[in-house]
Design an enzyme around this catalytic site. Structure first.
Site, PDB file in Angstrom:
ATOM      1  N   ASP A 199       2.423   5.006  -0.375  1.00 51.83           N
ATOM      2  CA  ASP A 199       1.369   4.006  -0.554  1.00 51.83           C
ATOM      3  C   ASP A 199       1.963   2.744  -1.207  1.00 51.83           C
ATOM      4  O   ASP A 199       1.737   2.466  -2.375  1.00 51.83           O
ATOM      5  CB  ASP A 199       0.244   4.609  -1.414  1.00 51.83           C
ATOM      6  CG  ASP A 199      -1.005   3.747  -1.434  1.00 51.83           C
ATOM      7  OD1 ASP A 199      -1.054   2.754  -0.672  1.00 51.83           O
ATOM      8  OD2 ASP A 199      -1.927   4.064  -2.212  1.00 51.83           O
ATOM      9  N   HIS A 246      -2.687   1.040   0.940  1.00 53.36           N
ATOM     10  CA  HIS A 246      -4.088   1.270   1.312  1.00 53.36           C
ATOM     11  C   HIS A 246      -4.958   0.022   1.139  1.00 53.36           C
ATOM     12  O   HIS A 246      -6.068  -0.039   1.642  1.00 53.36           O
ATOM     13  CB  HIS A 246      -4.673   2.482   0.569  1.00 53.36           C
ATOM     14  CG  HIS A 246      -5.003   2.257  -0.855  1.00 53.36           C
ATOM     15  ND1 HIS A 246      -4.230   2.727  -1.896  1.00 53.36           N
ATOM     16  CD2 HIS A 246      -6.047   1.619  -1.448  1.00 53.36           C
ATOM     17  CE1 HIS A 246      -4.782   2.390  -3.041  1.00 53.36           C
ATOM     18  NE2 HIS A 246      -5.893   1.716  -2.802  1.00 53.36           N
ATOM     19  N   SER A 248      -6.288  -0.818  -7.577  1.00 52.86           N
ATOM     20  CA  SER A 248      -5.263  -0.345  -6.667  1.00 52.86           C
ATOM     21  C   SER A 248      -4.223  -1.428  -6.503  1.00 52.86           C
ATOM     22  O   SER A 248      -4.550  -2.607  -6.479  1.00 52.86           O
ATOM     23  CB  SER A 248      -5.867  -0.136  -5.291  1.00 52.86           C
ATOM     24  OG  SER A 248      -6.727   0.940  -5.324  1.00 52.86           O
TER      25      SER A 248
END
Length: 256
Positions: free
Chosen positions: A108, A66, A205
């Protein structure tokens, strides 16, 4: 509704109050001394840091798929302080998992191929990955680190921060998320953010969940990206379920 980390969300989590074993609080996690965690990578675009990542070998970095939304163009290695002028900067090509659509659907994970090999040293090291299909036992103590914001409207930090989190049983994680109408995809690890005030309301992230010296997870998403969320575990991509994909992608070297 459950918000996930993509589109123009800033990919940073609030740095929660961590709890040490002796009960004292580490407000905003704690700083990682330079030279520790030499596998940590800052994934950047023209404006600066956007995501964390970790070094797989001299040519590849692992991060979250992402993060691609923010158009990463290069990575920075070699220092836990992003203001350090001794950091090394490498342009990248990207290999995003072909089945990735959004964080809550899973997959992801993304590999970043460096346009030239990095020289490994005590400042830049790769981190081991788990064997394919390994499960991390619930309650295992792990760490997550990142350069994310320390509060929702705060400044990004320039010095790497870390916090300790415990792995949570996956069925329990699914059950808790279900109460809030949230779905947990397959191939994930849950850790932190549940029954404790610490989690990756912190690490960026793409950063690693490190258990026993291995990168077992990749920071993927949490609930409404805020630190005062209900008791909901943080969700990481389970690296052990993608070992074959990583090996195949690294071998092919066809990142664009």
């Amino acid at each position: 509704t459950m918000h996930v980390l993509h589109d123009l969300m800033l990919f940073f989590f609030l740095l929660c109050l961590g709890t040490k074993a002796d009960g004292s609080e580490i407000v905003n996690g704690k700083k990682v001394p330079d030279g520790k965690m030499p596998y940590m990578v800052s994934v950047q675009n023209g404006k600066g840091h956007i995501c964390g990542g970790f070094l797989y070998n001299e040519e590849f970095v692992i991060t979250a798929a992402h993060c691609d939304v923010e158009k990463p163009s290069h990575v920075v290695l070699g220092s836990n302080n992003l203001n350090n002028n001794k950091t090394m900067r490498f342009k990248i090509k990207k290999c995003k998992h072909e089945d990735y659509t959004k964080t809550t659907s899973g997959n992801d994970i993304m590999l970043l191929q460096l346009t030239k090999k990095v020289k490994l040293s005590n400042k830049v090291e790769q981190i081991k990955l788990p064997e394919s299909g390994t499960n991390v036992s619930p309650n295992t103590k792990c760490t997550v680190a990142g350069w994310g914001k320390t509060k929702s409207d705060g400044e990004q930090v320039k010095e790497l921060q870390m916090v300790e989190v415990s792995v949570i049983n996956l069925n329990q994680c699914r059950m808790v998320w279900k109460k809030y109408k949230g779905n947990i995809p397959n191939n994930v690890v849950c850790a932190g953010g549940y029954s404790v005030k610490q989690g990756f309301c912190q690490g960026d992230s793409g950063g690693p969940l490190v258990c026993g010296g291995m990168a077992v997870g990749i920071v993927s998403f949490n609930y409404k990206y805020n630190c005062n969320y209900p008791n909901l575990p943080n969700v990481y991509t389970d690296v052990s379920k993608y070992i074959d994909w990583i090996n195949k992608t690294v071998k092919q070297k066809k990142c664009k």
